[in-house]
Every structure is written in C-alpha cells, then in structure tokens.
Write a protein that holds these residues in place. Structure first.
Motif, PDB file in Angstrom:
ATOM      1  N   HIS A   1       0.817  -1.215   0.000  1.00  0.00           N
ATOM      2  CA  HIS A   1       0.000   0.000   0.000  1.00  0.00           C
ATOM      3  C   HIS A   1       0.850   1.263   0.000  1.00  0.00           C
ATOM      4  O   HIS A   1       0.450   2.285  -0.568  1.00  0.00           O
ATOM      5  N   GLN A   2       2.022   1.201   0.620  1.00  0.00           N
ATOM      6  CA  GLN A   2       2.901   2.358   0.656  1.00  0.00           C
ATOM      7  C   GLN A   2       3.910   2.362  -0.482  1.00  0.00           C
ATOM      8  O   GLN A   2       4.826   3.199  -0.499  1.00  0.00           O
ATOM      9  N   ASP A   3       3.759   1.430  -1.414  1.00  0.00           N
ATOM     10  CA  ASP A   3       4.594   1.367  -2.617  1.00  0.00           C
ATOM     11  C   ASP A   3       6.076   1.255  -2.265  1.00  0.00           C
ATOM     12  O   ASP A   3       6.932   1.921  -2.849  1.00  0.00           O
ATOM     13  N   LEU A   4       6.381   0.426  -1.305  1.00  0.00           N
ATOM     14  CA  LEU A   4       7.763   0.194  -0.893  1.00  0.00           C
ATOM     15  C   LEU A   4       8.251  -1.132  -1.466  1.00  0.00           C
ATOM     16  O   LEU A   4       7.468  -2.068  -1.640  1.00  0.00           O
ATOM     17  N   PRO A   5       9.534  -1.234  -1.764  1.00  0.00           N
ATOM     18  CA  PRO A   5      10.042  -2.472  -2.374  1.00  0.00           C
ATOM     19  C   PRO A   5      10.036  -3.632  -1.388  1.00  0.00           C
ATOM     20  O   PRO A   5      10.227  -3.468  -0.182  1.00  0.00           O
ATOM     21  N   ILE A   6       9.784  -4.829  -1.934  1.00  0.00           N
ATOM     22  CA  ILE A   6       9.764  -6.057  -1.138  1.00  0.00           C
ATOM     23  C   ILE A   6      10.724  -7.043  -1.788  1.00  0.00           C
ATOM     24  O   ILE A   6      10.586  -7.371  -2.969  1.00  0.00           O
ATOM     25  N   HIS A   7      11.689  -7.531  -1.034  1.00  0.00           N
ATOM     26  CA  HIS A   7      12.640  -8.518  -1.525  1.00  0.00           C
ATOM     27  C   HIS A   7      12.196  -9.886  -1.016  1.00  0.00           C
ATOM     28  O   HIS A   7      12.304 -10.189   0.180  1.00  0.00           O
ATOM     29  N   SER A   8      11.699 -10.687  -1.914  1.00  0.00           N
ATOM     30  CA  SER A   8      11.118 -11.973  -1.506  1.00  0.00           C
ATOM     31  C   SER A   8      12.165 -12.904  -0.907  1.00  0.00           C
ATOM     32  O   SER A   8      11.884 -13.632   0.054  1.00  0.00           O
ATOM     33  N   ASP A   9      13.396 -12.902  -1.455  1.00  0.00           N
ATOM     34  CA  ASP A   9      14.429 -13.798  -0.921  1.00  0.00           C
ATOM     35  C   ASP A   9      14.760 -13.453   0.526  1.00  0.00           C
ATOM     36  O   ASP A   9      14.866 -14.339   1.391  1.00  0.00           O
ATOM     37  N   LYS A  10      14.927 -12.159   0.817  1.00  0.00           N
ATOM     38  CA  LYS A  10      15.214 -11.755   2.195  1.00  0.00           C
ATOM     39  C   LYS A  10      14.027 -12.048   3.108  1.00  0.00           C
ATOM     40  O   LYS A  10      14.201 -12.445   4.268  1.00  0.00           O
TER      41      LYS A  10
END
Length: 747
Positions: free
Chosen positions: A449-458
């Motif tokens: 919702h806040q348009d922040l990046p998400i690193h799936s591996d981490k």
C-alpha cells in the motif's frame, strides 16, 4: 433321524470344512480357530462312528430289537452333532467377544475390526447359531457398533439388523444401549428412530422422579442438531419445545447440554426469520413464571451475540443482571465483541469499564473480541480506540497471545502504521518461538500500500529464521505486488520457487501471473498460463476469463477477446466480470453498438447480473461519443435499478462536462454528489484542478472550487500545482489563479 443319516450329516460337515480349507475359503469363525474347529468336527465324527459300530454289533442277532437300537443310535448321533455345533459356535462367539471388547471408551477402533466383527456375527446368523449369544453379549454388540461406527452409514445398517434379531429372540436393550443408538441414528438423520427411543426411555422413567433424564434430552438435542436439512424449521421448533419441556421438569442444563443446544441453534437458526422465532420463544420464557437456568440464559446470550444481534443479546444480559444470575467471562466477552461489531466500540468499551468496576476481570478473549470488532468495521475505527484497547491490555495482568498480535498487525496495516507494525513483529520475534504467517501477511500488504520495495528472498530467509514457513497466501501477496508493478519475469520466478519449496499454486496464483503478463501486453504468455491451468486440472473461474479478455483488449485484438468470451459463455455463462471486460473492450476499441448489445443481454439474462461497474463502463462509452443525454438517462436508470452511484460514477460525467466546458453540468454533478453526501476522491479533485483552467471556465467555477474540501494524500505533482496556484500573480492559461488560494490551502 436314522443312523446312516446322522453319520452322513456329521461326515458332510467335516468334508465341507476340509474342502473349504483346501480351497482357501475361510471357515466359520476366525482364521486362528480354523484348525481347532476342523479337528473338533473330525474327532466327533470318529467318535460317532465307533459308538454306532459297537451298538450295531451287540444287537445284530436280535432282529426284534433293531428298531430300538436305531432310536438309541439317533440319540447318540444327535448329541454328537449338537456338541459339534456348540463347539463351533463358541469359537466364533469367543472371537466376537475379543473383537468387541472396548477397555477404553476413547479407544479408536479400526474399520477392519468393525467389519470382522460383523462377519463373525453373520457367520452365526447364517448357521442359525444366534441362540448361543447371551443378552449381555447382544447389548455389548449394540454398544460396540454405536461407538465405533457412529458417523458411517454401515453402522446404522448393522444396528438395525441387531435390533431386529434381538426382538425376534426376545432380548431387551438397556438404557446405555438406547442412548448410544439415539446418538448414531441422530448422526445419520434418522429422527423418527431417535424419537421412538426417546419416548421409550421416557415411558420407562418414573413420572415423579426425573433424575438422570438429562442424558436422554441431550441425546435428542444432538439428534436435532444433525436433523434433515429439508426440515430445518420443524427441527428448530422441536428443539425449542424440548428445551421448554426440560425447564418445566426442572432438569439441569449442564455444559454438554448447553453446548448441544448452542450448536443446534447455530445450525438451524441462522436465518433472520429463524432468529426471530428463537427470540419470540425466549421472550415468552423470560416473561413466564418458570425458573430459568443461568446456563440456559448464558447459552441464548452467546447465540444472539454470535449472530450479530447485540440488541437481543444485551436484553438477555440485562435480565440476568436483574435476577442476580452468574455471568462468566465467555458470555461477557462475546457480548462485548457483538456490541463492538454491530453498534459502536464506544458502547463496548463503556460496558467493559462498567463490568471492571463491578469486579469483573477481563481475559485475553475479551480483548481479542474488541480487536476483532475493530477489524469488522475498518471505516469507523480510529487510532484512539486501538490505543485504548492496547493500553488496557498493557495495564492488566493478561498476557497477549498470538491472536492478539495478529489482530494488532492487521489494524496497523489498515491504518498504514508501518512503524508500529515493525515494533509488533520485533516483539513477537523476541518473545515467541515462531511468528504467525498472518503478521507477515499484514506486513507485506502494508508495504504494498505504501509502494515500498519487497525482496522476496530476504523475506523468506527472515521467515525461515522465525520458524514461519511461507504459505500460499504470502506468495500470492508477493505475486500481486509484482503483477501490479509489471514485473512478469520476477512473478514467474516466484511461482517456480513456490513449487520448489512444496507450495502448490492455486487458481489465484495462476490468475495473478496472468495479470502480470497482461499488464505488459504479453498475450502469448497469458495464453500459455491459461493452457497450464487446464493442464494441471484446475477449473478456470470468471477472473481467469476476465484476465484473458483484458489481455486481448490491451493488445487491440478484438477478435481474440470475442473468442475467449464465446468460449466462456459455452462453458460457464455465469459471472459478471467477464461480461464487463468484454463490454469495456468494445467501448475502448470503438464498437459502441456491440457494447450496447452486451449490456442488453446482461439485463435480460438470468445467469448474469449488472453491477456498478457495468453502468460506469456504459457511462464512459456514452461520454466518449458525446452522448450526454443517454449518459444522464443511464445514471437515472442506475439509481432506479437499486445500484446507488458512487463518486467514480459522477466523476465520469464530471470529466465529460469539463472537457466540453459545460459549467452548468459541472455544478449539477457536484450538487448531486453533495445531496447524496458523497465526498470527492483524488480522481475527481484532480480533474477539477487540472481541467477547470484549461477549459477556460475558471472564473465561473471559482465559487465551486472554494466550497470543495481537498482530499487527503495529494500526490506531489498536484501539490506542486497547488503551490503555483497559491503564488500571487501567477498565471495559468491567461487567468490569475491567486484567488484559488483559499480553496487549496484548507483541508
């Protein structure tokens, strides 16, 4: 019976046993008793032959005594055969006793053991050996099949056969077996049989002494809980009459009886008219002269509270307070949660404060109910309510559990409080062995919702360190974020990673991956994913067809979109979303006539219904073709159809009036929105701010702009435009915009 016939009968029994053993056929009784049965019959056969030969030699010289000798031989032969039958039956009976012996009532019985016991019983029946079973053994058989096969259809068949055999042999069942039969018949929907047993048990009871009848009534309550679906109303009324009968007999309502009553009311009293029926019955009880049990009233209070009927639950609660009945934590917590969900959190908190002053100690269930009420009404929730609940939890001696942390994390997600959500995650990681996946799900949604990046591996590495395995919901949320950003390759890699770690993709997973390709206009990969859905054996839902149609429309392939639409109609004509997608595709690609035909077909169809999006697509189509008369007529038709227009509906017309410079039309739209108490969203505000000056109607719309409240979370470009407008002497489109300062400076 003659001597030769007796010997031949005994030999025949022995020969059949020997032949059956040689062929591999299981003889009477169990396998371990096969050879003992065989040797018993064989020895009896030889003994009968020896006795017959000796008696025949002694009487051979006396012809006149031959008939008497034959009679004696018949007696010996019959005794030998009866002894053989008795020994054979006893071996089967002993095996049957071993099978049906239940030393522990909680012991689980294998299905093979149940069928083997029934085979032994059928052996006895087929050879007419049922008379060797005693009355106690029959009762044990009834109890065994009742306990071990209560939820299976074959258990009912076994019991019906047992009851028939017992009646023919003159055996009677005890109270325990009848109660067990009531439970089995009730689980399988045989209400008539249950009611017969109930009447039989009541007739056996002394009319002046009703002690011990609670189990009988509870058995009938449980049976009504599993009553036939076609007779729900009748079963509900029978349940209420049964409880009234219990109250009149002054029977106690223990915890098991109340649990059976509550489950029955929830099962048969979920509809509105059924809840009204229960309330009418409860009102008559409370207004009558009967002395009602506190547990019964607590059960009714919980029923209405779980049914979101806080008014009636509160009425029962007040009745209990007036009569000084005990109130437990479960009832009060459920009532507080119902009031918070249905009425207001302020009233729920006020009730909690009042009961705390009276000495009531809230439990973690109470606070979880309040948090659940906050989640049920996110539009009316405020930060003050959440902080108030959190402070009460902190000041009490109650320790929050994982459900508390999950609810708090979801509330932080909905309010956009990423900082507090991070603190909750850190606290759970420090104090708990593992973290619930719901907390990570709330964190992912808040980041999206806040348009922040998400690193799936981490993220997966962090979840693994917290002993929290990623599930399908977590992966679908990450896929949704990638699809929204148009990262189709990363979405595909995530799907492959799901399969590697043992998570099976579902229809939502494939649909989100199709959306990622569709947002990039990649029709080929969208079709490949659709073929993979058919390959793995999943059934496409309306969302899959909608995504396929959208992909073809974005690529400008109207023929391909029509092919998918016709395929969907042939397989599953239901679903409004695919029809809306096809209708929108016709509008975007300039086929307004075909869009009107789809709209008319949706209105006439019994499988597809029109919704707000259908009308908004048609509004957009008429506005694109400058047909404002039909657009306004369609808006009136939308209201007449029972679909109230939203802010987005009026924004479509507002944008069209601004494009044509129709100030009167703009003023009419804003007046209609005010009349319907609709607030302007960001899209409406942006259109007014950007198009009023460019449409050269700034001076006429200036009073309107001054009266409009600025929405929250304005993007940077609109904020920069507002700063330019607020600068004195600034010009935009040959007109001074300094007079717009009051409009944009107030929120």
């Amino acid at each position: 019976m003659g001597s030769a016939h007796s010997i031949s009968t005994t030999k025949l029994l022995c020969k059949r046993t020997i032949a059956g053993t040689q062929r591999g056929v299981k003889p009477i009784g169990s396998t371990r008793n096969t050879f003992s049965t065989y040797h018993g019959i064989r020895s009896l056969c030889f003994a009968s032959q020896h006795v017959a030969q000796r008696r025949y030699a002694q009487t051979q010289s006396a012809t006149q005594e031959r008939s008497e000798t034959a009679d004696d031989l018949d007696i010996y032969y019959s005794a030998a055969l009866n002894q053989s039958q008795f020994n054979t039956s006893q071996s089967v009976v002993q095996r049957l006793r071993d099978l049906i012996r239940l030393p522990d009532r909680t012991q689980l019985v294998k299905r093979s053991q149940i069928f083997e016991a029934w085979e032994c019983y059928e052996d006895l029946r087929n050879h007419s050996f049922l008379n060797h079973l005693t009355d106690a053994e029959y009762r044990q058989l009834v109890y065994f099949f009742s306990k071990s096969s209560s939820q299976d259809r074959f258990g009912v068949d076994f019991l019906l056969s047992l009851i028939s055999d017992m009646a023919s042999l003159g055996h009677a069942m005890s109270r325990r077996e009848k109660l067990a039969l009531m439970y089995v018949f009730g689980r399988n929907g045989h209400l008539d049989e249950v009611e017969k047993l109930f009447k039989n048990l009541r007739s056996e009871q002394d009319e002046t002494d009703h002690r011990g009848m609670e189990k009988v009534y509870r058995g009938l309550l449980r049976a009504y809980r599993f009553g036939s679906v076609k007779k729900e109303t009748q079963v509900l009324q029978k349940t209420l009459d049964l409880v009234t009968d219990m109250a009149q007999l002054h029977l106690s309502f223990d915890s098991k009886t109340c649990a059976a009553l509550l489950k029955g009311l929830k099962h048969h009293g979920s509809l509105t008219f059924e809840k009204n029926q229960v309330w009418t019955w409860a009102s008559e009880l409370m207004s009558g002269s009967l002395i009602l049990s506190g547990r019964l009233l607590r059960t009714l209070c919980v029923y209405f509270a779980d049914a979101q009927d806080s008014t009636r639950a509160n009425a029962i609660f007040e009745y209990m307070q007036r009569h000084d009945m005990p109130i437990d934590n479960h009832v009060l917590s459920t009532l507080i949660g119902a009031i918070g969900r249905k009425e207001s959190l302020n009233k729920a908190l006020a009730l909690l404060n009042d009961m705390t002053k009276r000495g009531f100690q809230p439990t973690i269930l109470t606070f979880n109910m309040l948090l659940g009420a906050c989640l049920k009404q996110p539009d009316r929730i405020s930060t003050r309510h959440v902080k108030d609940i959190v402070s009460k939890v902190a000041n009490s001696s109650v320790k929050p559990n994982m459900a508390t942390f999950c609810a708090l994390a979801e509330l932080c997600n909905r309010s956009g409080d990423l900082e507090t959500l991070g603190y909750i995650l850190s606290h759970v990681r420090a104090t708990r062995r593992s973290v619930h996946p719901r907390i990570y799900g709330s964190l992912i949604q808040c980041l999206i919702h806040q348009d922040l990046p998400i690193h799936s591996d981490k993220l997966f590495a962090l979840m693994k360190s917290d002993q929290c395995l990623p599930n399908r919901i977590i992966c679908n949320l990450l896929l949704h974020d990638l699809a929204r950003k148009g990262k189709a390759n990363a979405a595909k890699a995530l799907v492959h990673k799901m399969t590697r770690i043992g998570i099976v993709p579902d229809i939502v997973t494939y649909g989100t991956l199709m959306t990622a390709y569709s947002n990039n206009g990649d029709v080929d990969n969208v079709q490949k994913v659709a073929q993979e859905i058919f390959h793995v054996g999943l059934e496409p839902n309306p969302f899959i067809y909608t995504t396929l149609i959208d992909a073809h429309v974005k690529a400008g392939d109207l023929i391909g979109a029509e092919q998918v639409f016709h395929l969907m109609q042939a397989k599953s004509p239901q679903g409004t979303a695919p029809h809306n997608a096809m209708l929108h595709g016709y509008i975007l690609l300039g086929s307004m006539e075909k869009a009107e035909s789809v709209f008319e077909a949706m209105q006439c169809s019994s499988n597809v219904s029109v919704d707000r999006h259908t009308f908004e697509h048609m509004l957009e189509g008429y506005c694109r073709h400058d047909n404002m008369m039909k657009a306004n007529s369609l808006l009136s038709q939308m209201q007449a159809s029972g679909i109230p227009p939203k802010t987005s509906s009026f924004t479509i017309l507002l944008r069209a009036y601004l494009t044509h410079g129709d100030v009167q039309g703009v003023q009419n739209i804003v007046s209609d929105m005010r009349f319907k108490t609709l607030s302007l969203d960001l899209d409406t505000y942006s259109n007014l701010l950007r198009k009023c000056p460019s449409a050269d109607v700034l001076q006429e719309t200036q009073p309107l702009l001054k009266s409009i409240t600025r929405p929250q979370r304005v993007p940077r470009d609109l904020a920069a435009l507002a700063e330019r407008i607020q600068t004195p002497g600034a010009y935009y489109g040959e007109r001074s915009l300094s007079e717009l300062v009051p409009t944009l400076s107030h929120t």
